[in-house]
Design a protein around this motif. Structure first.
Motif, short mmCIF file in Angstrom:
data_model
loop_
_atom_site.label_atom_id
_atom_site.label_comp_id
_atom_site.label_asym_id
_atom_site.label_seq_id
_atom_site.Cartn_x
_atom_site.Cartn_y
_atom_site.Cartn_z
N VAL A 41 69.00 -73.05 24.26
CA VAL A 41 68.35 -71.93 23.58
C VAL A 41 67.18 -71.49 24.45
O VAL A 41 66.38 -72.31 24.89
N THR A 42 67.09 -70.20 24.72
CA THR A 42 65.99 -69.67 25.54
C THR A 42 65.08 -68.81 24.68
O THR A 42 65.51 -68.23 23.67
N ARG A 43 63.84 -68.68 25.11
CA ARG A 43 62.90 -67.79 24.44
C ARG A 43 61.83 -67.35 25.42
O ARG A 43 61.58 -68.01 26.44
N LEU A 44 61.23 -66.23 25.10
CA LEU A 44 60.08 -65.73 25.85
C LEU A 44 58.81 -66.09 25.11
O LEU A 44 58.70 -65.87 23.90
N GLU A 45 57.85 -66.63 25.84
CA GLU A 45 56.50 -66.87 25.30
C GLU A 45 55.52 -66.22 26.25
O GLU A 45 55.20 -66.78 27.31
N SER B 140 76.55 -69.60 22.31
CA SER B 140 75.13 -69.68 22.01
C SER B 140 74.32 -69.84 23.29
O SER B 140 74.75 -70.49 24.24
N GLY B 141 73.14 -69.27 23.28
CA GLY B 141 72.25 -69.37 24.43
C GLY B 141 72.51 -68.35 25.50
O GLY B 141 71.77 -68.28 26.49
N TYR C 156 72.82 -74.29 15.73
CA TYR C 156 73.01 -74.15 17.17
C TYR C 156 71.89 -73.32 17.82
O TYR C 156 71.94 -73.06 19.01
N GLY C 157 70.92 -72.91 17.04
CA GLY C 157 69.81 -72.15 17.59
C GLY C 157 70.22 -70.80 18.13
O GLY C 157 69.57 -70.26 19.04
#
Length: 846
Positions: free
Chosen positions: A202-206, A403-404, A447-448
């Motif tokens: 799972v990726t995200r921007l912070e 996913s992801g 699974y996010g």
């Protein structure tokens, strides 16, 4: 790992004639391809592939394929060499697998993947047999619970009990051939002594950082685990029961964008166990948001905080016969989608799950994916415990695969599952269940998966097919013969399916009344067992031809079929482009539209904007101009005149020249104006004809104070940095489309070719009178734009790329809807430099 591709053969028998491979006597085997189907091996013909048992077999040497050490028997693994697995990525549909005569696998789902440990069963030389059992006799058996509604989408309602593809069994849309066989790869895999069995990413921007959250189920023994992306690394720590978890943070990442709005930036993620690479995959970082109440407000998609008008098409299987297209063919079609300004494709529930290569390419090309689970229209027996468990297993396998991925944007549990009972006057809630509303969303969360989740489409409104709420399947323009103005009246928020037109391909060899022609034309059999409507989508197109061109299609088809085909192609292209322009304008409530569909599955005038070979139809070119990231188009606002719209979806400020010209009798310029414009990234601009000219000209010809002073309006968006470079152009004909045919000599048309240094050919087109619906035919070359119009006295250059490396330019021709003859393209002069003259090259994705 070795994919078992060589040496496959196939034979068939009456249902139940042979129980095991040892029973097969006197069979005639024919060569087969795996991955592939029975239809691909023996030809589709008129055969019903669900009526027979099909047997696929091959032989393989375990020594050569799996040992890795020449001369060592793979059935005697060396110490520490691990186990051996036979992996099956998909077998259609009710199947059994035999290794050396022993039954090792049974499956009742086309979508299930399997891994069978065969370490103790391998011999130096092995026979693998896959038996696909006849589905028709199985479907003929009455089952409980009974159907609460019936659909005409398929012949046999009991297909609902089997996890099989609807396309290939759908009268009116894709009736045959039914997919039977190992349609996905078969592999023999040596499993290392330690490794990763399941990887969730799972990726995200912070802020400006990209964070990858990793959860991996492992086996075997190892001392340490590490994840790396770019210069950043992180340790993965045990989390019980063989699971590892951890996060790696990469500073200053470039976000992933749909290609219309930016660059689809990807990064390489690698995971090592004890210093040995155990997994690698590409990841992208993007934020995604959508409406809080999708059933009311539609999707309202935002990527990285920017609203995105999602446009594209419903995806159909690339090769309906084999279901195993070549990677190069898959890339070519996806690149055509990108080049047409499409940024979303829907894998529809009547079709098939796509391959990892499909998602790899969508990640790379910046195409968002709307993924349906393969449930459509049928009253599925979800109260049956075994069926329900199979559904959950299927959903988990799908989510593990997708996913992801940055391209995954929407996950939809079903297709028309609420609309079907509603259109029969039943309660749409019959199509709902805790499975769709609670269980599957919980699996998505587990699974996010960072995407919008929908239980079904269409959805929203008092009944799901009221198109002014939520997610619509909008067929007002198209299936329901509504005028183009219906698009604005309906107030569509998001059209997950729309614009079903029978798009005529460029090459036609049959008359429209021929049965083979009609076999390639879709027809709607209706939502239930009732009398089928007395029309097909040829009739739909004819309705709009009469509306747009003021002709009698029946008379034209009878008297001049070539002209009928020319106007048929233009009809669907112009109607679809007009609708997309209406939806794309800044004041529209619509935030996206996906057309039916991207590519035809069989030859003929299907819904596809690409034909069955993947070649563009005329409609493709109209849509390419309408959907370009930077584009100008017009709308008719009745007594408020003609409005010019300019969109700049790109992430950079647009500086351009907006030029307006009005013509009388298609060649006398009676008014013009221009403006230097600047549009912020992801911005829009609107102007009116009267506003740009500074005076009243009755631009839409609605007041009728006298004879029309103009019959053509041309809006051009031109580059400031490269004078003469045409970015986008739109034409409107308020007095009616110019169908009167003049000779090329009277129109003053000249088309001259120039060979470019990169092997392409540039065609410079000049005319004294406006050229409407010009079409280039250049053997061995594909024009980057076609079915376009040319403004008088301003040269237009179209570049054509060679179809293959060996293509040689030998000439070509130009025709147009308002030309009575064909104009030859003049050959290039000898030894003339190639890249000096670039005026008015159309740049659809500038």
């Amino acid at each position: 790992m070795a994919e078992l591709r060589a040496g496959w053969e196939v034979t068939s028998s009456a249902s139940g004639a042979w129980e095991r491979p040892q029973d097969i006597i006197g069979a005639t085997w024919v060569e087969a391809r795996v991955p592939g189907t029975a239809a691909a091996a023996v030809g589709p013909g008129e055969r019903d592939f669900d009526d027979e048992d099909w047997f696929f077999r091959t032989r393989f040497s375990a020594v050569e394929i799996a040992s890795g050490d020449s001369g060592r028997d793979a059935s005697e693994p060396a110490p520490g060499a691990g186990r051996f697995l036979l992996e099956f990525d998909g077998i259609a549909t009710v199947s059994q697998v035999f290794l050396n005569g022993e039954l090792i696998l049974e499956s009742a789902s086309m979508w299930a993947t399997h891994a069978v440990d065969v370490t103790e069963r391998l011999l130096p030389d092995n026979e693998l047999v896959i038996a696909c059992r006849a589905l028709s006799p199985l479907m003929a058996v009455a089952k409980r619970p009974r159907q609460r509604w019936r659909t005409r989408l398929v012949h046999e309602g009991n297909l609902r009990w089997y996890r099989a593809m609807i396309f290939g069994r759908s009268p009116g849309y894709a009736p045959s051939p039914a997919p039977v066989g190992p349609w996905r790869p078969v592999r023999l895999v040596r499993k290392p002594t330690s490794g990763i069995e399941e990887l969730r990413v799972v990726t995200r921007l912070e802020g400006e950082d990209g964070v990858v959250a990793i959860r991996a189920r492992t086996y075997g023994g190892f001392a340490d685990a590490e994840a790396a992306i770019g210069e950043a690394t992180a340790e993965l720590t045990p989390d019980g029961d063989g699971w590892l978890q951890g996060e790696v943070r990469l500073a200053g990442v470039e976000p992933w964008w749909p290609h219309t709005h930016g660059k689809p930036r990807l990064y390489e993620l690698a995971i090592e166990l004890d210093g040995t690479e155990a997994a690698r995959r590409r990841v992208g970082f993007r934020s995604l948001s959508f409406a809080q109440d999708i059933a009311e407000d539609g999707l309202d998609l935002h990527v990285n905080g920017v609203p995105v008008f999602a446009r594209g098409a419903v995806w159909t299987p690339m090769d309906l016969i084999s279901l195993a297209p070549a990677d190069a063919d898959l890339r070519r079609v996806l690149e055509r989608a990108r080049d047409a300004g499409m940024n979303m494709l829907r894998i529809v529930g009547t079709g098939a799950y796509e391959s990892p290569q499909f998602f790899d390419l969508c990640d790379e090309l910046g195409i968002m994916v709307w993924q349906d689970l393969m449930f459509a229209s049928l009253d599925y027996p979800i109260s049956d415990p075994e069926f329900r468990a199979e559904v959950e297993r299927e959903a988990r396998q799908v989510l593990l695969a997708v996913s992801g991925r940055p391209s995954l944007t929407v996950l939809c549990a079903s297709h028309e599952l609420e609309q079907q009972p509603a259109m029969l006057g039943l309660d749409p809630a019959l199509g709902r269940d805790e499975l769709w509303e609670e269980t599957l969303p919980a699996v998505v969360s587990e699974y996010g998966t960072d995407c919008a989740y929908l239980r079904s489409t269409p959805i929203g409104g008092d009944v799901p097919f009221h198109a002014n709420r939520g997610i619509a399947h909008y067929f007002g323009v198209g299936g329901y013969f509504r005028p183009l103005s219906d698009v604005r009246h309906t107030g569509v928020r998001f059209a997950a399916e729309c614009l079903p037109f029978a798009n005529v391909p460029d090459s036609v060899e049959l008359p429209t009344h021929h049965p083979e022609w009609k076999a390639g034309v879709q027809r709607d059999a209706g939502p239930a067992f009732q009398l089928a409507p007395g029309f097909d989508f040829d009739d739909v197109r004819d309705f709009y031809m009469a509306q747009l061109f003021d002709v009698d299609p029946v008379k034209l088809r009878r008297n001049d079929q070539d002209r009928y085909f020319e106007l048929s192609r233009a009809t669907s292209g112009e109607a679809m482009a007009e609708v997309m322009g209406e939806w794309r304008r800044a004041g529209s409530p619509c935030r996206g539209a996906l057309m039916l569909w991207m590519k035809d599955m069989v030859p003929g005038a299907g819904f596809g904007i690409l034909d069955h070979r993947g070649l563009p139809k005329v409609a493709y070119h109209h849509l390419r101009r309408a959907l370009a990231p930077v584009a100008v188009w017009t709308t008719d606002e009745s007594v408020s005149g003609i409005t010019l719209h300019v969109a700049n979806d790109r992430g950079e400020r647009l500086r351009a020249r907006l030029r307006l010209a009005l013509y009388h009798d298609l060649h006398n310029r009676v008014a013009d104006a221009e403006e230097l414009i600047e549009i912020e990234p992801h911005g829009h601009l609107e102007r009116t004809v009267e506003g740009m000219l500074g005076r009243f000209v009755d631009s839409a010809l609605t007041f009728g104070f006298g004879p029309p002073a103009h019959d053509a309006i041309v809006a051009s968006l031109e580059s400031v940095d490269e004078p003469g470079m045409l970015i986008s152009q739109a034409m409107r004909f308020p007095a009616g489309r110019p169908l009167g045919r003049d000779s090329g000599e009277r129109t003053g048309v000249r088309a001259a070719a120039r060979q470019d240094a990169d092997g392409s050919v540039s065609i410079a087109i000049d005319c004294e009178r406006l050229l409407y619906g010009a079409f280039l035919d250049i053997p061995g070359y594909e024009p980057e734009d076609n079915a376009f119009s040319v403004e008088p006295a301003i040269s237009r250059v179209i570049r054509a790329r060679p179809v293959s490396a060996g293509s040689n330019f030998v000439g070509g021709s130009l025709k147009a809807l308002n030309l009575s003859d064909t104009v030859a393209i003049e050959p290039p002069p000898v030894d003339v430099p190639s890249d000096e003259h670039r005026e008015h090259v159309f740049v659809a994705d500038a």
